[in-house]
Enzyme design. Structure first.
Site, PDB file in Angstrom:
ATOM      1  N   GLU A  35       0.858  -1.190   0.000  1.00 10.38           N
ATOM      2  CA  GLU A  35       0.000   0.000   0.000  1.00 10.38           C
ATOM      3  C   GLU A  35       0.889   1.233   0.000  1.00 10.38           C
ATOM      4  O   GLU A  35       1.671   1.436   0.938  1.00 10.38           O
ATOM      5  CB  GLU A  35      -0.895   0.023   1.251  1.00 10.38           C
ATOM      6  CG  GLU A  35      -1.808   1.247   1.267  1.00 10.38           C
ATOM      7  CD  GLU A  35      -2.647   1.370   2.547  1.00 10.38           C
ATOM      8  OE1 GLU A  35      -2.151   1.027   3.629  1.00 10.38           O
ATOM      9  OE2 GLU A  35      -3.802   1.832   2.441  1.00 10.38           O
ATOM     10  N   THR A 293      -4.189 -17.229  31.406  1.00 10.57           N
ATOM     11  CA  THR A 293      -3.182 -16.670  32.296  1.00 10.57           C
ATOM     12  C   THR A 293      -3.781 -15.534  33.109  1.00 10.57           C
ATOM     13  O   THR A 293      -5.002 -15.313  33.094  1.00 10.57           O
ATOM     14  CB  THR A 293      -1.906 -16.273  31.510  1.00 10.57           C
ATOM     15  OG1 THR A 293      -0.840 -16.043  32.435  1.00 10.57           O
ATOM     16  CG2 THR A 293      -2.102 -15.051  30.639  1.00 10.57           C
ATOM     17  N   LYS A 297      -7.409 -17.153  35.655  1.00 12.12           N
ATOM     18  CA  LYS A 297      -7.344 -18.592  35.961  1.00 12.12           C
ATOM     19  C   LYS A 297      -8.407 -19.037  36.969  1.00 12.12           C
ATOM     20  O   LYS A 297      -8.883 -20.165  36.913  1.00 12.12           O
ATOM     21  CB  LYS A 297      -5.962 -18.955  36.500  1.00 12.12           C
ATOM     22  CG  LYS A 297      -4.879 -18.863  35.443  1.00 12.12           C
ATOM     23  CD  LYS A 297      -3.532 -19.261  35.990  1.00 12.12           C
ATOM     24  CE  LYS A 297      -2.479 -19.016  34.922  1.00 12.12           C
ATOM     25  NZ  LYS A 297      -1.218 -19.626  35.188  1.00 12.12           N
ATOM     26  N   ASP A 334      -0.257 -26.175  35.194  1.00 16.69           N
ATOM     27  CA  ASP A 334       0.768 -25.351  35.853  1.00 16.69           C
ATOM     28  C   ASP A 334       1.485 -26.100  36.959  1.00 16.69           C
ATOM     29  O   ASP A 334       2.687 -25.997  37.121  1.00 16.69           O
ATOM     30  CB  ASP A 334       0.123 -24.111  36.501  1.00 16.69           C
ATOM     31  CG  ASP A 334      -0.081 -22.989  35.499  1.00 16.69           C
ATOM     32  OD1 ASP A 334       0.600 -22.993  34.466  1.00 16.69           O
ATOM     33  OD2 ASP A 334      -0.932 -22.115  35.772  1.00 16.69           O
ATOM     34  N   ALA A 372      -1.727 -18.941  39.747  1.00 14.47           N
ATOM     35  CA  ALA A 372      -0.442 -19.653  39.730  1.00 14.47           C
ATOM     36  C   ALA A 372      -0.006 -19.970  41.165  1.00 14.47           C
ATOM     37  O   ALA A 372       0.545 -21.051  41.430  1.00 14.47           O
ATOM     38  CB  ALA A 372       0.621 -18.827  39.015  1.00 14.47           C
ATOM     39  N   ALA A 456       7.948 -17.590  38.518  1.00 13.12           N
ATOM     40  CA  ALA A 456       7.026 -17.991  37.450  1.00 13.12           C
ATOM     41  C   ALA A 456       7.080 -17.013  36.280  1.00 13.12           C
ATOM     42  O   ALA A 456       6.663 -17.337  35.168  1.00 13.12           O
ATOM     43  CB  ALA A 456       5.598 -18.099  37.989  1.00 13.12           C
TER      44      ALA A 456
END
Ligand code: SKM
Length: 500
Positions: A35, A293, A297, A334, A372, A456
């Site tokens: 473009e 995530t 969760k 997890d 987590a 984590a």
């Protein structure tokens, strides 16, 4: 059957020569067309610049756009000179010309039937505020079709991800070629999934920083990460539900895994505010599975029709699959991913090959009480560790502590917590995650009390927490290890195939 969706790279340079170089670079990337954004050119003189820009042979077909300010572009002059430039582009053999709906009739009159046959006219509408209702979109589509457009273009703005589903409906039902895109990060999936719903083209930038609209992916990512050339009506859609979600490496990992086993599936980031609304909107069997995530969760447990007993005990779901009967089933990959990563990290520093978990009997401090955190606390307890929960909000720490049968602390209390040697620390909060890489949940001084530290967070791979823990002599375990292992578990749920 519809033709495959084209990949268009916008050329946005300020100088014609650089713009031509951008087109050549787009061709080298594998784009189908470029473009030419004439409104971006500084001191643009159509009779001087266009013949060179459109000289044949060209590396790519050209879509010529001269966007006025009132439609989000940079051209500030009158319509007449703009129309003349577009007419000249047509005469010079531009394959496509874009004209805004507001002046489409006027432009067509101006052309008075002199549009070359091989040039396709795109009539476009841009909404930078929102995405109208399905009815309003349908009426906009009818209005654009009524101008005699060869190709319809509707670009709207997402205020929430469910807006994109209305655009998909328009794409699916439209009888003429249509470009339908939803701008900004909540609309991102429209750019990747339009080949599934029959969009005429999608835009991909030449490189990061050269986007011509908010949240446009790079052409390289569309081709190499999302495999858009392989996406069609039967492609299954998977993705990571989160907020934020842009940092996630799940799309790279799962798309590569799908490709390696030849699965007709694509994996995208879903930036979601309201999980229940998202799941009930994208409820067709084509949306086959999700990773979950932060911060969804725990809500995911409530949104699934069935929840695996362990995920229910944990109180968090990070994997959702849609069964053939449409029911959503939640799992948690997890806890195995994280606990096995920490165990292997510790074992690597030990001489023994004991089958007893190296977590057994150890004091295991979990920072964070979200999804987590719950998985880590559950897993550590299962392995015989004595679990302590620390959280910024004490009530949340207490809640999880009660559930798991362990004490609760605030983060401030954790600073001076040192009841014994050989403790293990696991951060499960997003503290220290990109872009806040200078943040850390615990001071370096306090880290001296720990023998093992796990984070984590995996973006960056070495967080400040892990760097400082290593400097204090602790064994460190990267979140990347957990990330890869939980993803392998997800892959098995998604595909029924083994994860490695
Ligand atoms: O539980 C995982 C999730 O499945 C994917 C993910 C990511 O993509 O960053 C992180 C973890 O929450």
């Amino acid at each position: 059957a519809r033709a495959r969706t084209l990949l268009c790279v916008p050329a946005t340079a300020r100088a014609p020569r650089e713009m031509a170089a951008e087109v050549a670079a787009a061709a080298a990337l594998g784009a189908d067309l470029a473009e030419l954004r004439l409104d971006r050119l500084a001191g643009f003189a159509p009779r001087r610049d266009l013949p060179a820009l459109l000289a044949k042979p060209r590396t790519l077909p050209a879509l010529v756009t001269y966007r006025p300010k009132w439609e989000g572009g940079e051209y500030e002059g009158d319509d007449e000179p703009r129309f003349e430039a577009l007419q000249l582009a047509m005469e010079l053999g531009a394959e496509y010309v874009d004209i805004e709906l507001k002046v489409a009739d006027k432009f067509i009159k101006f052309m008075s039937g002199k549009k070359p046959e091989n040039c396709k006219l795109i009539v476009s509408s841009h909404n930078y505020d929102n995405t109208p209702s399905a009815e309003e979109l349908a009426s906009l589509l009818a209005q654009i079709q009524a101008t005699g457009a060869d190709i319809v273009k509707i670009a709207t703005t997402a205020t929430e991800i469910v807006d994109v589903s209305r655009m998909f409906q328009i794409l699916v039902h439209c009888q003429v070629p249509i470009i339908g895109l939803v701008m900004n990060d909540r609309g991102f999936i429209s750019r990747v999934l339009c080949p599934k719903f029959g969009g005429y083209l999608t835009f991909g930038s030449l490189e990061k920083g050269k986007e011509s609209a908010p949240s446009q992916p790079t052409a390289a990512d569309l081709i190499n990460v999302y495999n858009i050339r392989q996406i069609g009506p039967d492609t299954k859609v998977f993705g990571i539900i989160g907020n934020p979600v842009g940092h996630s490496k799940s799309p790279i990992l799962h798309n590569e895994a799908f490709r390696s086993v030849g699965l007709n599936a694509v994996y995208v980031p879903f930036l979601v505010d309201d999980l229940a609304k998202f799941l009930s909107t994208y409820s067709s069997p084509d949306f086959a599975g999700f990773s979950c995530t932060i911060p969804h969760k725990e809500a995911a447990v409530r949104c699934c029709d069935e929840v695996d007993p362990i995920a229910r005990d944990i109180g968090a779901v990070n994997t959702i699959i849609r069964k053939p009967d449409g029911k959503l089933v939640g799992y948690n990959t997890d806890y195995v991913g994280a606990i096995s990563a920490i165990e292997d990290g510790i074992r690597a520093t030990q001489q023994t090959h004991s089958t007893v978990s190296p977590l057994a009997g150890r004091l295991f401090v979990v920072i964070g009480a979200g999804g987590a955190g719950k998985a880590l606390a559950y897993g550590a307890k299962e392995k015989g560790a004595r679990v302590v929960i620390a959280n910024r909000t004490f009530a949340r720490a207490q809640e999880l502590g009660n559930l798991i049968g362990g004490p609760a602390l605030t983060l401030t209390e954790l600073e001076n917590y040192h009841p014994e040697e050989g403790m293990i620390l696991a951060n499960t909060t997003a503290i220290g995650m990109h872009p806040n890489v200078n943040e850390t949940p615990l001071s370096k001084q306090a880290l001296k009390s720990y023998a093992v530290v796990f984070d984590a967070v995996y973006t960056p791979k070495e967080t400040r927490l892990l760097r400082e823990a290593a400097e204090c002599g602790a064994t460190v375990v990267s979140g990347l290890e957990m990330f890869i292992r939980q993803a392998m578990g997800q892959f098995e749920h998604f595909t029924g195939m083994p994860g490695c």
